[in-house]
Design an enzyme around this catalytic site. Sequence first.
Site, PDB file in Angstrom:
ATOM      1  N   LYS A 240       0.582  -1.204   0.011  1.00 51.37           N
ATOM      2  CA  LYS A 240      -0.149   0.165  -0.024  1.00 51.37           C
ATOM      3  C   LYS A 240       0.698   1.350  -0.006  1.00 51.37           C
ATOM      4  O   LYS A 240       1.935   1.239   0.430  1.00 51.37           O
ATOM      5  CB  LYS A 240      -0.780   0.098   1.324  1.00 51.37           C
ATOM      6  CG  LYS A 240      -2.028  -0.954   1.466  1.00 51.37           C
ATOM      7  CD  LYS A 240      -2.476  -0.752   2.780  1.00 51.37           C
ATOM      8  CE  LYS A 240      -3.693  -1.947   3.032  1.00 51.37           C
ATOM      9  NZ  LYS A 240      -4.838  -1.843   2.148  1.00 51.37           N
ATOM     10  N   ASP A 310      -2.686  -7.803  -1.662  1.00 50.67           N
ATOM     11  CA  ASP A 310      -3.461  -6.845  -0.598  1.00 50.67           C
ATOM     12  C   ASP A 310      -4.787  -7.119  -0.425  1.00 50.67           C
ATOM     13  O   ASP A 310      -5.668  -6.586   0.203  1.00 50.67           O
ATOM     14  CB  ASP A 310      -3.218  -5.473  -1.408  1.00 50.67           C
ATOM     15  CG  ASP A 310      -3.765  -4.050  -0.150  1.00 50.67           C
ATOM     16  OD1 ASP A 310      -3.703  -4.555   0.824  1.00 50.67           O
ATOM     17  OD2 ASP A 310      -4.140  -2.999  -0.746  1.00 50.67           O
ATOM     18  N   GLU A 312      -5.897  -9.950   1.153  1.00 47.68           N
ATOM     19  CA  GLU A 312      -5.175 -10.920   2.066  1.00 47.68           C
ATOM     20  C   GLU A 312      -6.522 -11.439   3.009  1.00 47.68           C
ATOM     21  O   GLU A 312      -6.683 -12.631   3.299  1.00 47.68           O
ATOM     22  CB  GLU A 312      -4.240 -10.662   2.885  1.00 47.68           C
ATOM     23  CG  GLU A 312      -4.277  -9.751   4.019  1.00 47.68           C
ATOM     24  CD  GLU A 312      -5.060  -8.546   4.006  1.00 47.68           C
ATOM     25  OE1 GLU A 312      -5.813  -8.185   4.892  1.00 47.68           O
ATOM     26  OE2 GLU A 312      -4.719  -7.879   2.772  1.00 47.68           O
ATOM     27  N   ARG A 314      -9.700 -12.137   2.339  1.00 48.85           N
ATOM     28  CA  ARG A 314     -10.714 -13.258   2.264  1.00 48.85           C
ATOM     29  C   ARG A 314      -9.975 -14.542   2.107  1.00 48.85           C
ATOM     30  O   ARG A 314     -10.687 -15.451   2.176  1.00 48.85           O
ATOM     31  CB  ARG A 314     -11.366 -12.561   0.621  1.00 48.85           C
ATOM     32  CG  ARG A 314     -10.226 -12.766  -0.340  1.00 48.85           C
ATOM     33  CD  ARG A 314     -10.623 -11.887  -1.554  1.00 48.85           C
ATOM     34  NE  ARG A 314     -10.613 -10.380  -1.445  1.00 48.85           N
ATOM     35  CZ  ARG A 314     -11.014  -9.720  -2.278  1.00 48.85           C
ATOM     36  NH1 ARG A 314     -11.569 -10.056  -3.492  1.00 48.85           N
ATOM     37  NH2 ARG A 314     -11.184  -8.315  -2.135  1.00 48.85           N
TER      38      ARG A 314
END
Length: 463
Positions: A240, A310, A312, A314
């Site tokens: 990010k 990014d 992650e 789920r």
Amino acid sequence: MLPSLLAHSNQSAVPIHFVDEANWPDVAAGLPALARAFAAAQGFKPQPGKALVLPAADGGLGAVLFGLDRPDARRPDPFLAGALAGLLPAGTYAFANAPEPIELAVLAFVLGGYSFDRYRTAKRGEISLVAPPGVDIAEVGRQVDAVVLARDLINTPANDLGPDGLERTVRLMAERHGASFGCIVGDGLLEAKFPMIHAVGRASATAPRLIDMAWGPTDAPKVTLVGKGVSFDTGGLDIKPSAAMLLMKKDMGGAAAALAAADMIMSAGLHVRLRVLIPAVENAISGSAFRPGDVLPSHKGLTVEIGNTDAEGRLILADALSLADEEAPELLVDFATLTGAARTALGPELPPLYSRDDALAADLARLGERINDPVWRMPLWPPYEKMLDSKIADVNHVSSGPFAGSITAALFLSRFVSRARSYAHLDIYGWSPSARPGRPEGGEAQGARLIYALLRERYPAHG
């Protein structure tokens, strides 16, 4: 420091008069002459959320005027009384008239006084409220304690609350309520066939884990809550930007909401067999980090192509949901700070609800309005399933395009639930970006009171 809720009447309590344009003339006529003159001199007019402290004849606190929403307001704020805690001087207060619903006004008053003071010295005076007649103090206290627990967890930075800190929190909760507790840590996740939880968390210096708590009679209806416990999310190798990391301590907000709901359920003694699963990880970066393009096995047996590290949350939820689904619970609910797309669609105050159970969705919508913990149903739209197609695995965990991000995330999770009688996914924000009545800026337990209210209605305590 929270305002305290007093069980018994207090003759010295300062009355709070809730006023709007309709009742203000009658309230004004009943005030002592000095107070009425003071209000007139201040030019007081009922305005929602505005307060005026009136003097007593001896110079002390005589009364408080607090403006309500207009009677014809499109959606009056049932938490408006939550603004009072930040407006009042120290003292003991009582409601002179009862805004409806009275239980929510009392709850909001107490929750509105919350502040996260772990790292600073609190400087506010003590405020107490005498509970109005008919208000269940124990029930209000139960909800306050649970919401405060969740807010404190979300507000705590990751250096003081990693996956191990979440484990300690659940262990203590289990001890307090007489629940069973288990935790699978590190490489034990591979042995127990939770490879996606392991993959997401293996790059961190703090090992990933799956926390498992169970409570209640084994013959009661099975209810399982799953909470996303990402203690901090760098985005992994799809890192990010720095600005997007500033709030990533809140990425365990789903775990906090699930624990808040569980705390209320157990405290109330609801007739359920409760299970709480928290996959707890830090999505960090090191030589062992999982990569875009990797193909991971899952607990369910499906292979998953990684489209973006990014996304992650789920992945860890999918392994936990698969485990939960094996028991075929009556109700399976997950809470997760999952997608920015949900905020784009509905903003920070209104979490999307996904469920194929129409009766469950209707009950949650109805109760959300009643208790002021709202959700909005979004569709599990079958044609969008193809957005998750993979050329080399059973499924890709992110969409192939820029659209419907919250829906496709929910569709991905739904692939790991097949036996549960009812399933709901809540894509929460877990954060109040600005202060509102009853909800100070910071961590928020979205959905927790809602699921508790549903279970309290469906499975009340016996005896």
